[in-house]
Design an enzyme around this catalytic site. Structure first.
Site, PDB file in Angstrom:
ATOM      1  CG  ASP A 144      -1.880   1.180   1.196  1.00 32.47           C
ATOM      2  OD1 ASP A 144      -1.573   2.178   0.501  1.00 32.47           O
ATOM      3  OD2 ASP A 144      -2.917   1.135   1.867  1.00 32.47           O
ATOM      4  CG  HIS A 185      -0.353   5.521   4.310  1.00 29.52           C
ATOM      5  ND1 HIS A 185      -1.279   5.764   5.310  1.00 29.52           N
ATOM      6  CD2 HIS A 185      -1.042   4.966   3.281  1.00 29.52           C
ATOM      7  CE1 HIS A 185      -2.470   5.355   4.890  1.00 29.52           C
ATOM      8  NE2 HIS A 185      -2.355   4.880   3.671  1.00 29.52           N
ATOM      9  CB  ILE A 191      -2.517   9.131   8.743  1.00 29.28           C
ATOM     10  CG1 ILE A 191      -3.058   8.743   7.350  1.00 29.28           C
ATOM     11  CG2 ILE A 191      -2.779  10.607   9.008  1.00 29.28           C
ATOM     12  CD1 ILE A 191      -4.586   8.880   7.233  1.00 29.28           C
ATOM     13  N   GLY A 230      -4.818   2.215   7.707  1.00 26.71           N
ATOM     14  CA  GLY A 230      -5.867   1.644   8.559  1.00 26.71           C
ATOM     15  C   GLY A 230      -5.651   0.152   8.790  1.00 26.71           C
TER      16      GLY A 230
END
Ligand SMILES: C/C=C/C(=O)SCCNC(=O)CCNC(=O)[C@H](O)C(C)(C)COP(=O)(O)OP(=O)(O)OC[C@H]1O[C@@H](n2cnc3c(N)ncnc32)[C@H](O)[C@@H]1OP(=O)(O)O
Length: 265
Positions: A175, A180, A195, A198
């Site tokens: 990902d 990120h 961030i 998830g």
């Protein structure tokens, strides 16, 4: 917006089939990226390796990306809203897996659309929910609401400790969304810095829960949760859980709500 379809017209669209391969090395890097310790030899040592079932989700990342690439939503502003995983069989230590993907429901939240992407294989079935601001208002159903808050005092309390470098490692599994890693991309979605993924946060939460229960994290058979607020690499968050047999309903600080993990046995 680059598509001529309204969000609701993506419902049921076939996203294709792909065969993906992985090695023990990939599965070990994944385990380290979601918080396995060097002493947990079943997770980090080739000769004893048991593959974490959540590793499968990194192999299927192409499916939600495919929907974005086809123009269903803006990949720079969409967020991963929630996730479900049902394990059908243990993953081999290495090999090839064939994955079939399609769009499930598309919910109309007014200001946003929520796209479900379903991935099926012989080892698991998983559903991504992608929250796409600006794509609602197409006259569709509103879909499920926020999960109800748990009642009573938690019976499992533990903590998720993330590391400052965690997303930099986790992204190598597939990902590579810029939010990120790149502060500019994070700023584009209103965040002060990159961030956590998830799926990294959700999978990482299952390790301290498994340790609390005294079960093996590779025995996970079900996992779900809603991403309610971003997590930043280096943050530590409390886990509050409500155990029934080998299942735990849990929440991670204010970041993951309505979550559930179940272990076999
Ligand atoms: C490609 C990206 C990959 C990633 O990994 S991103 C990292 C992981 N994801 C996150 O960090 C996201 C964290 N969550 C959030 O920041 C927020 O949470 C959202 C921006 C997703 C939504 O917040 P808000 O815009 O304030 O929505 P509302 O006013 O709380 O709810 C509006 C409707 O949308 C539904 N909803 C809210 N959050 C989610 C979600 N996470 N997944 C699915 N649906 C959601 C609600 O229920 C409600 O609808 P009803 O009125 O019918 O109840």
């Amino acid at each position: 917006m680059t598509t001529t379809l309204n969000a609701g017209q993506w419902r049921g669209v076939d996203l294709g089939t792909r065969t993906v391969s992985y090695t023990e090395r990939d599965a070990i890097i994944y385990a380290l990226a979601v918080g396995a310790q060097a002493t947990e030899l079943d997770l980090v040592f080739e000769e004893r390796l048991r593959v974490l079932p959540t590793f499968a989700l990194t192999l299927a990342q192409w499916a939600p990306d495919e929907l974005g690439l086809r123009g269903a939503f803006d990949m720079k502003t969409a967020l991963h809203g929630s996730q479900e995983l049902k394990v059908l069989a243990p993953m081999p230590r290495n090999g090839e897996i064939t994955l079939k993907a399609s769009v499930g429901e598309v919910w109309d939240k007014g200001a946003a659309a929520v796209f479900e992407v379903v991935v099926e294989s012989e080892y698991f079935v998983a559903t991504w929910s992608l929250f796409a601001p600006g794509y609602g208002g197409f006259g569709g159903e509103r879909g499920p609401s926020k999960p109800a808050a748990p009642v009573g005092e938690p019976t499992v309390t533990t903590e998720l400790v993330t590391s400052a470098n965690q997303t930099a490692l986790y992204r190598l599994l597939g990902d590579k969304h810029h939010i990120h890693i790149d502060p500019e991309a994070a700023a584009h979605i209103g965040q002060p810095r990159p961030i956590m993924h998830g799926l990294c946060t959700l999978a990482a939460s299952t390790l301290p829960i498994a340790r609390e229960l005294g079960v093996h994290p590779a025995d996970l058979v079900e996992l779900s949760g809603r991403f309610a607020a971003p997590v930043f690499p280096g943050q530590s968050l409390p886990i509050r859980g409500w155990q029934t047999d080998r299942a735990v309903d849990f929440e991670l600080g204010d970041a993951i709500s309505g979550a559930r993990v179940k272990f076999a046995g």
